[in-house]
Design a protein around this motif. Sequence first.
Motif, PDB file in Angstrom:
ATOM      1  N   TYR A  52      55.888  25.253  11.711  1.00 44.51           N
ATOM      2  CA  TYR A  52      57.209  25.828  11.505  1.00 44.51           C
ATOM      3  C   TYR A  52      57.092  27.341  11.334  1.00 44.51           C
ATOM      4  CZ  TYR A  52      57.410  20.909  10.308  1.00 44.51           C
ATOM      5  OH  TYR A  52      57.261  19.546  10.331  1.00 44.51           O
ATOM      6  N   LEU A  53      58.119  28.068  11.732  1.00 39.13           N
ATOM      7  CA  LEU A  53      58.117  29.525  11.622  1.00 39.13           C
ATOM      8  C   LEU A  53      59.499  30.054  11.930  1.00 39.13           C
ATOM      9  CD1 LEU A  53      58.013  30.351  14.902  1.00 39.13           C
ATOM     10  CD2 LEU A  53      55.627  29.832  14.550  1.00 39.13           C
ATOM     11  N   THR A  54      59.661  31.357  11.769  1.00 46.10           N
ATOM     12  CA  THR A  54      60.919  32.018  12.077  1.00 46.10           C
ATOM     13  C   THR A  54      60.641  33.123  13.087  1.00 46.10           C
ATOM     14  OG1 THR A  54      61.778  31.529   9.882  1.00 46.10           O
ATOM     15  CG2 THR A  54      62.859  33.314  11.085  1.00 46.10           C
ATOM     16  N   ILE A  55      61.463  33.197  14.139  1.00 40.28           N
ATOM     17  CA  ILE A  55      61.321  34.231  15.171  1.00 40.28           C
ATOM     18  C   ILE A  55      62.620  35.029  15.217  1.00 40.28           C
ATOM     19  CG2 ILE A  55      60.889  34.736  17.606  1.00 40.28           C
ATOM     20  CD1 ILE A  55      59.640  31.887  17.799  1.00 40.28           C
ATOM     21  N   GLU A  56      62.487  36.333  15.030  1.00 43.35           N
ATOM     22  CA  GLU A  56      63.646  37.220  15.091  1.00 43.35           C
ATOM     23  C   GLU A  56      63.468  38.168  16.272  1.00 43.35           C
ATOM     24  OE1 GLU A  56      66.036  40.471  12.336  1.00 43.35           O
ATOM     25  OE2 GLU A  56      64.144  39.640  11.621  1.00 43.35           O
ATOM     26  N   ASN A  57      64.501  38.275  17.098  1.00 43.90           N
ATOM     27  CA  ASN A  57      64.481  39.199  18.234  1.00 43.90           C
ATOM     28  C   ASN A  57      65.306  40.425  17.845  1.00 43.90           C
ATOM     29  OD1 ASN A  57      64.735  40.615  20.616  1.00 43.90           O
ATOM     30  ND2 ASN A  57      65.137  38.813  21.875  1.00 43.90           N
ATOM     31  N   LYS A  58      64.632  41.536  17.573  1.00 49.47           N
ATOM     32  CA  LYS A  58      65.305  42.765  17.160  1.00 49.47           C
ATOM     33  C   LYS A  58      65.639  43.660  18.348  1.00 49.47           C
ATOM     34  CE  LYS A  58      63.615  42.936  12.491  1.00 49.47           C
ATOM     35  NZ  LYS A  58      63.370  43.837  11.378  1.00 49.47           N
ATOM     36  N   GLY A  59      65.387  43.180  19.553  1.00 50.40           N
ATOM     37  CA  GLY A  59      65.619  43.979  20.745  1.00 50.40           C
ATOM     38  C   GLY A  59      66.996  43.787  21.337  1.00 50.40           C
ATOM     39  N   THR A  60      67.154  44.302  22.566  1.00 56.11           N
ATOM     40  CA  THR A  60      68.432  44.212  23.267  1.00 56.11           C
ATOM     41  C   THR A  60      68.364  43.262  24.460  1.00 56.11           C
ATOM     42  OG1 THR A  60      67.817  46.143  24.588  1.00 56.11           O
ATOM     43  CG2 THR A  60      69.116  46.544  22.591  1.00 56.11           C
ATOM     44  N   ALA A  61      67.192  42.655  24.679  1.00 61.94           N
ATOM     45  CA  ALA A  61      67.024  41.711  25.783  1.00 61.94           C
ATOM     46  C   ALA A  61      66.485  40.389  25.244  1.00 61.94           C
ATOM     47  CB  ALA A  61      66.051  42.279  26.821  1.00 61.94           C
ATOM     48  N   PRO A  62      66.846  39.264  25.872  1.00 68.95           N
ATOM     49  CA  PRO A  62      66.306  37.985  25.429  1.00 68.95           C
ATOM     50  C   PRO A  62      64.812  37.887  25.744  1.00 68.95           C
ATOM     51  CG  PRO A  62      67.633  37.695  27.413  1.00 68.95           C
ATOM     52  CD  PRO A  62      67.754  39.136  27.014  1.00 68.95           C
ATOM     53  N   ASP A  63      64.129  37.042  25.006  1.00 69.06           N
ATOM     54  CA  ASP A  63      62.747  36.683  25.318  1.00 69.06           C
ATOM     55  C   ASP A  63      62.675  35.171  25.218  1.00 69.06           C
ATOM     56  OD1 ASP A  63      60.047  36.779  25.936  1.00 69.06           O
ATOM     57  OD2 ASP A  63      59.564  38.256  24.386  1.00 69.06           O
ATOM     58  N   LYS A  64      61.728  34.594  25.887  1.00 69.08           N
ATOM     59  CA  LYS A  64      61.622  33.140  25.900  1.00 69.08           C
ATOM     60  C   LYS A  64      60.252  32.717  25.404  1.00 69.08           C
ATOM     61  CE  LYS A  64      63.214  30.407  29.321  1.00 69.08           C
ATOM     62  NZ  LYS A  64      63.249  29.672  30.609  1.00 69.08           N
ATOM     63  N   LEU A  65      60.239  31.822  24.391  1.00 62.39           N
ATOM     64  CA  LEU A  65      59.002  31.205  23.933  1.00 62.39           C
ATOM     65  C   LEU A  65      58.655  30.134  24.958  1.00 62.39           C
ATOM     66  CD1 LEU A  65      56.731  30.703  21.894  1.00 62.39           C
ATOM     67  CD2 LEU A  65      58.340  29.308  20.570  1.00 62.39           C
ATOM     68  N   LEU A  66      57.538  30.337  25.655  1.00 60.45           N
ATOM     69  CA  LEU A  66      57.149  29.443  26.747  1.00 60.45           C
ATOM     70  C   LEU A  66      56.250  28.295  26.302  1.00 60.45           C
ATOM     71  CD1 LEU A  66      56.316  32.216  29.365  1.00 60.45           C
ATOM     72  CD2 LEU A  66      58.399  30.816  29.243  1.00 60.45           C
ATOM     73  N   PHE A 107      62.251  27.578  13.054  1.00 59.38           N
ATOM     74  CA  PHE A 107      61.578  26.314  13.314  1.00 59.38           C
ATOM     75  C   PHE A 107      61.359  25.669  11.951  1.00 59.38           C
ATOM     76  CE2 PHE A 107      61.083  28.328  17.234  1.00 59.38           C
ATOM     77  CZ  PHE A 107      60.410  27.542  18.160  1.00 59.38           C
ATOM     78  N   ALA A 108      61.937  24.482  11.728  1.00 61.63           N
ATOM     79  CA  ALA A 108      61.884  23.846  10.406  1.00 61.63           C
ATOM     80  C   ALA A 108      61.889  22.331  10.573  1.00 61.63           C
ATOM     81  CB  ALA A 108      63.085  24.293   9.582  1.00 61.63           C
ATOM     82  N   PRO A 109      61.476  21.600   9.545  1.00 66.67           N
ATOM     83  CA  PRO A 109      61.527  20.135   9.625  1.00 66.67           C
ATOM     84  C   PRO A 109      62.932  19.669  10.005  1.00 66.67           C
ATOM     85  CG  PRO A 109      60.327  20.827   7.674  1.00 66.67           C
ATOM     86  CD  PRO A 109      60.944  22.075   8.266  1.00 66.67           C
ATOM     87  N   GLY A 110      62.995  18.750  10.948  1.00 69.34           N
ATOM     88  CA  GLY A 110      64.275  18.208  11.395  1.00 69.34           C
ATOM     89  C   GLY A 110      64.938  18.993  12.508  1.00 69.34           C
ATOM     90  N   GLY A 111      64.290  20.040  13.018  1.00 70.96           N
ATOM     91  CA  GLY A 111      64.863  20.857  14.088  1.00 70.96           C
ATOM     92  C   GLY A 111      63.778  21.267  15.065  1.00 70.96           C
ATOM     93  N   TYR A 112      63.806  22.523  15.487  1.00 74.17           N
ATOM     94  CA  TYR A 112      62.744  23.028  16.354  1.00 74.17           C
ATOM     95  C   TYR A 112      61.435  23.011  15.578  1.00 74.17           C
ATOM     96  CZ  TYR A 112      66.470  25.042  19.271  1.00 74.17           C
ATOM     97  OH  TYR A 112      67.566  25.228  20.056  1.00 74.17           O
ATOM     98  N   HIS A 113      60.333  22.694  16.257  1.00 70.62           N
ATOM     99  CA  HIS A 113      59.021  22.729  15.624  1.00 70.62           C
ATOM    100  C   HIS A 113      57.918  22.799  16.670  1.00 70.62           C
ATOM    101  CE1 HIS A 113      60.007  18.457  16.249  1.00 70.62           C
ATOM    102  NE2 HIS A 113      58.709  18.281  16.434  1.00 70.62           N
ATOM    103  N   LEU A 114      56.747  23.227  16.218  1.00 70.94           N
ATOM    104  CA  LEU A 114      55.552  23.178  17.045  1.00 70.94           C
ATOM    105  C   LEU A 114      54.931  21.813  16.812  1.00 70.94           C
ATOM    106  CD1 LEU A 114      53.993  26.623  15.982  1.00 70.94           C
ATOM    107  CD2 LEU A 114      55.680  26.195  17.777  1.00 70.94           C
ATOM    108  N   MET A 115      54.564  21.119  17.865  1.00 71.43           N
ATOM    109  CA  MET A 115      53.954  19.796  17.732  1.00 71.43           C
ATOM    110  C   MET A 115      52.478  19.922  18.095  1.00 71.43           C
ATOM    111  SD  MET A 115      54.295  16.662  16.962  1.00 71.43           S
ATOM    112  CE  MET A 115      55.820  15.829  17.225  1.00 71.43           C
ATOM    113  N   LEU A 116      51.628  19.777  17.097  1.00 72.32           N
ATOM    114  CA  LEU A 116      50.181  19.819  17.301  1.00 72.32           C
ATOM    115  C   LEU A 116      49.687  18.387  17.378  1.00 72.32           C
ATOM    116  CD1 LEU A 116      49.344  22.569  14.642  1.00 72.32           C
ATOM    117  CD2 LEU A 116      49.951  22.875  17.049  1.00 72.32           C
ATOM    118  N   GLN A 117      49.148  18.009  18.541  1.00 76.36           N
ATOM    119  CA  GLN A 117      48.720  16.635  18.780  1.00 76.36           C
ATOM    120  C   GLN A 117      47.217  16.579  19.020  1.00 76.36           C
ATOM    121  OE1 GLN A 117      51.522  14.590  21.546  1.00 76.36           O
ATOM    122  NE2 GLN A 117      52.523  16.585  21.586  1.00 76.36           N
TER     123      GLN A 117
END
Length: 174
Positions: A52-66, A107-117
């Motif tokens: 889980y983590l938090t991502i803030e975009n302080k810019g003027t253009a979108p970015d995509k976590l791939l 990214f938090a429990p019950g929503g978006y998250h990184l899945m390490l398998q």
Amino acid sequence: MNNLSRILALATLSAVVIAAPVRADEVKAGDLVISQAWSRATPSGAKVAGGYLTIENKGTAPDKLLSVSAEIAGKADLHEMTTENGVMKMRPLDKGLVIEPGKTVKFAPGGYHLMLQELKAPLKQGDKVPVTLEFERAGKIAVSLDVQGVGAQAPGGGGSMMMKKMPDHSGMKM
């Protein structure tokens, strides 16, 4: 106050400031700020963990976590958990996740998250688990997940077992 007293007071204050724990939980890359990166400890034998983590975009253009990768996991993905008609569903975000300019995505429990398998070792409380996030514009960014206790609901061990427990992927087999 004489000069010696001032020097001692300043030295004491400096020692307190220097000894205070420094949290290196914020990573800046381009217009992105990534903070509060954490995971939960996993029981022995568990093959899956969430990140889980938090991502803030302080810019003027979108970015995509791939994508996400982690040496401790044979496979790592971006996932989203949603509730539809009272049923929780989890799905991979195969096309990534756009972080709009001026927006923050948590990214938090019950929503978006990184899945390490396919974990190669259990995650232990107090560990720092390195992961690499790959963004369309910002490129690859190294982040460390601070491993909290098994029942943690937030970074720093916030929450308790008395709170509503969100899904925990640490015991899932995929």
